[in-house]
Motif scaffolding. Structure first.
Motif, PDB file in Angstrom:
ATOM      1  N   THR A  85       0.828  -1.205   0.000  1.00  0.00           N
ATOM      2  CA  THR A  85       0.000   0.000   0.000  1.00  0.00           C
ATOM      3  C   THR A  85       0.862   1.255   0.000  1.00  0.00           C
ATOM      4  O   THR A  85       1.970   1.264   0.531  1.00  0.00           O
ATOM      5  N   THR A 135      -1.702  -7.213  -6.052  1.00  0.00           N
ATOM      6  CA  THR A 135      -2.286  -5.871  -6.113  1.00  0.00           C
ATOM      7  C   THR A 135      -1.484  -4.853  -5.308  1.00  0.00           C
ATOM      8  O   THR A 135      -0.987  -5.169  -4.229  1.00  0.00           O
ATOM      9  N   PHE A 168      -2.121  -1.264  -3.503  1.00  0.00           N
ATOM     10  CA  PHE A 168      -3.227  -0.415  -3.074  1.00  0.00           C
ATOM     11  C   PHE A 168      -2.825   1.056  -2.986  1.00  0.00           C
ATOM     12  O   PHE A 168      -1.720   1.384  -2.548  1.00  0.00           O
ATOM     13  N   ASP A 214      -5.613  -1.117  -6.812  1.00  0.00           N
ATOM     14  CA  ASP A 214      -6.957  -1.029  -6.251  1.00  0.00           C
ATOM     15  C   ASP A 214      -6.912  -0.078  -5.061  1.00  0.00           C
ATOM     16  O   ASP A 214      -5.841   0.365  -4.635  1.00  0.00           O
ATOM     17  N   LEU A 247      -7.459   0.914  -1.117  1.00  0.00           N
ATOM     18  CA  LEU A 247      -7.577   0.532   0.282  1.00  0.00           C
ATOM     19  C   LEU A 247      -7.647   1.845   1.036  1.00  0.00           C
ATOM     20  O   LEU A 247      -6.667   2.571   1.137  1.00  0.00           O
ATOM     21  N   GLN A 266     -15.520   4.754  -1.465  1.00  0.00           N
ATOM     22  CA  GLN A 266     -16.276   3.545  -1.818  1.00  0.00           C
ATOM     23  C   GLN A 266     -17.281   3.224  -0.710  1.00  0.00           C
ATOM     24  O   GLN A 266     -17.305   2.128  -0.164  1.00  0.00           O
ATOM     25  N   SER A 298     -16.009  -2.207   1.966  1.00  0.00           N
ATOM     26  CA  SER A 298     -15.372  -2.124   0.647  1.00  0.00           C
ATOM     27  C   SER A 298     -13.901  -2.508   0.758  1.00  0.00           C
ATOM     28  O   SER A 298     -13.360  -3.216  -0.110  1.00  0.00           O
ATOM     29  N   ASN A 299     -13.243  -2.047   1.823  1.00  0.00           N
ATOM     30  CA  ASN A 299     -11.849  -2.432   2.058  1.00  0.00           C
ATOM     31  C   ASN A 299     -11.717  -3.952   2.182  1.00  0.00           C
ATOM     32  O   ASN A 299     -10.786  -4.553   1.647  1.00  0.00           O
ATOM     33  N   LYS A 303     -13.682  -6.289   0.921  1.00  0.00           N
ATOM     34  CA  LYS A 303     -13.868  -6.925  -0.387  1.00  0.00           C
ATOM     35  C   LYS A 303     -12.613  -6.781  -1.247  1.00  0.00           C
ATOM     36  O   LYS A 303     -12.190  -7.723  -1.942  1.00  0.00           O
ATOM     37  N   ASN A 304     -11.999  -5.587  -1.219  1.00  0.00           N
ATOM     38  CA  ASN A 304     -10.808  -5.350  -2.012  1.00  0.00           C
ATOM     39  C   ASN A 304      -9.634  -6.179  -1.510  1.00  0.00           C
ATOM     40  O   ASN A 304      -8.818  -6.677  -2.314  1.00  0.00           O
ATOM     41  N   LYS A 342     -10.175  -9.845  -2.613  1.00  0.00           N
ATOM     42  CA  LYS A 342      -9.859 -10.022  -4.020  1.00  0.00           C
ATOM     43  C   LYS A 342      -8.336 -10.061  -4.221  1.00  0.00           C
ATOM     44  O   LYS A 342      -7.805 -10.911  -4.947  1.00  0.00           O
ATOM     45  N   ALA A 343      -7.639  -9.126  -3.574  1.00  0.00           N
ATOM     46  CA  ALA A 343      -6.184  -9.012  -3.759  1.00  0.00           C
ATOM     47  C   ALA A 343      -5.427 -10.176  -3.131  1.00  0.00           C
ATOM     48  O   ALA A 343      -4.411 -10.629  -3.665  1.00  0.00           O
TER      49      ALA A 343
END
Length: 326
Positions: free
Chosen positions: A220, A267, A269, A291, A293, A304, A314-315, A317-318, A321-322
Motif C-alpha cells: 500500500t 495488487t 493499493f 486497487d 484501500l 467507496q 469495501s476495504n 472486499k478489495n 480479491k487481492a
C-alpha cells in the motif's frame, strides 16, 4: 507478522466546560449554533472522530469537524481565528499526534473537556518489513513507516482501522459525553454500546473473510493499516514510507518487486485522498494490478461508501480479491 510494542495508555481526563458555540465544517470562517438549542457542542478533529461523536451523541449533540472532506488530515493547518472559535466548544474530540496543528490548537483553546482518543485504547508500534527511514532524525522507528510524527516512541495512531480498538474508543467517548452532559448519560451509554456491537460484528466479518487467503501480504502507498494487519494476521508493506504521494527510492522499489514475487502479491493499493502515481509506478514495473484501500481519514464523493461501515466493508472486499480468498 510485524513486531509490536504496546504503549501504556494514559488516563482519560474530562471535565465539563461551558460553551456556547462550536466550529463547523471547517474552513474555519464561521461558528455554528448559539447554544440555545440545548445541544452539546462537540468539535471533532477529523472524520473518524466525527463519526463517533455523531453515532454516540445523536440528537443530543451538534458536531463540527476541523478537517473538511477531501483534505488530507496530516496536512491540516488551523488559523488563530479557528483556535479562538475552538475555545467555545463544550467538548473537543481528537487523536493526539496525528495532526500537530490540532494538538497545538487544542492546547491553546482553554477547553477543559478534551477527549484524546489515543488514551482510550492501547497504541502500538508497527514496522513495515525491510523498510528504512533514512534521514529522519529522531524518528528511527516510525509508526507504520509513514513518516508522520506520531508522538511518543513512534506510536501508530491509526486505531480506527481496527474495529476492536475503535470499539474501545467508542465506549470511552460515550463515557466522556456522559460526563459533559449527565442529563443524557443513559442515551450516550446505550448508543456507545450499540456502536461497539456493530463494530464487533464488523470484526467478525473481517476475521472470517480473511481467514483463508492465498497470500497474507499486501502493498500500500499509505502505511496506515498496521492495526488491521496485526488483527487479521496479515503483513503490510508500504511503498514510500514518508508520504502517500512521495516518490519511493529505487532500493525500496527493488525490495517490493522481490516481495511481490516471493509472497505472490497481486495488487498494489492506493488511497482516495492521495495520488495513485506511486502505486501505478510499482504496478507497471511488476505487472501487478492496482486497487483502493481507504484509510478512512475522510469521506468524499470518491469514497467507496457513504460512512465508516460501508468503506470498511469495501476495504474488506478489495483485500479479499487481492489476497485470493479461498
Amino acid at each position: 507478522m510485524n513486531a509490536r510494542r504496546l504503549i501504556p495508555t494514559a488516563a482519560l481526563a474530562g471535565a465539563v466546560a461551558l460553551g456556547a458555540t462550536a466550529l463547523t465544517a471547517c474552513s474555519g470562517a464561521t461558528a455554528a449554533g448559539d447554544g440555545k438549542d440545548g445541544k452539546l457542542d462537540v468539535v471533532a478533529s477529523f472524520y473518524p472522530m466525527q463519526f463517533l461523536a455523531e453515532q454516540i451523541g445523536k440528537e443530543h449533540v451538534s458536531v463540527g469537524t476541523l478537517t473538511k472532506p477531501g483534505v488530507e488530515p496530516h496536512d491540516l493547518e488551523i488559523t488563530p481565528k479557528q483556535t479562538a472559535q475552538l475555545g467555545e466548544a463544550d467538548v473537543i474530540l481528537y487523536l493526539k499526534s496525528l495532526q500537530p496543528a490540532v494538538d497545538k490548537a487544542v492546547a491553546q483553546s482553554g477547553v477543559k473537556n478534551t477527549v484524546d482518543a489515543a488514551t482510550l485504547t492501547e497504541l502500538e508500534e508497527h514496522g513495515t518489513s525491510g523498510q528504512a527511514h533514512e534521514g529522519e532524525e529522531g524518528h528511527e522507528e516510525h509508526a507504520e513507516g509513514d513518516g508522520h510524527n506520531h508522538g511518543e516512541a513512534g506510536a501508530d495512531p491509526h486505531i480506527w482501522l481496527d474495529p476492536v480498538k475503535y470499539a474501545e474508543v467508542a465506549k470511552g467517548v460515550g463515557a466522556a459525553l456522559s460526563k459533559a452532559d449527565p442529563d443524557h448519560a443513559a442515551d450516550y451509554k446505550k448508543n456507545a454500546d450499540e456502536l461497539a456491537a456493530k463494530l464487533a460484528a464488523l470484526d467478525t466479518e473481517f476475521k472470517d473473510g480473511l481467514k483463508n487467503t492465498a497470500t497474507k501480504t499486501f502493498i500500500t502507498t499509505h502505511s496506515a493499516f498496521g492495526y488491521l494487519a496485526e488483527r487479521y494476521g496479515l503483513d503490510q508493506e508500504g511503498i514510500s514510507g514518508v508520504d502517500p504521494e512521495s516518490e519511493p527510492s529505487p532500493a525500496r522499489m527493488k525490495e517490493l518487486q522481490a516481495v511481490s514475487k516471493k509472497d505472490n502479491v497481486s495488487t498494489v493499493f492506493f488511497e482516495t485522498l492521495a495520488s495513485d502515481k506511486t502505486a501505478k509506478t510499482l504496478a507497471q514495473d511488476t505487472g501487478l494490478k492496482t486497487d483502493v484501500l481507504d484509510p478512512l481519514e475522510g469521506i468524499t464523493d470518491k469514497s467507496q461508501g457513504a460512512d465508516y461501515f460501508e468503506v470498511m466493508r469495501s476495504n474488506l472486499k478489495n483485500l479479499q480479491k487481492a489476497l485470493g480468498t479461498k
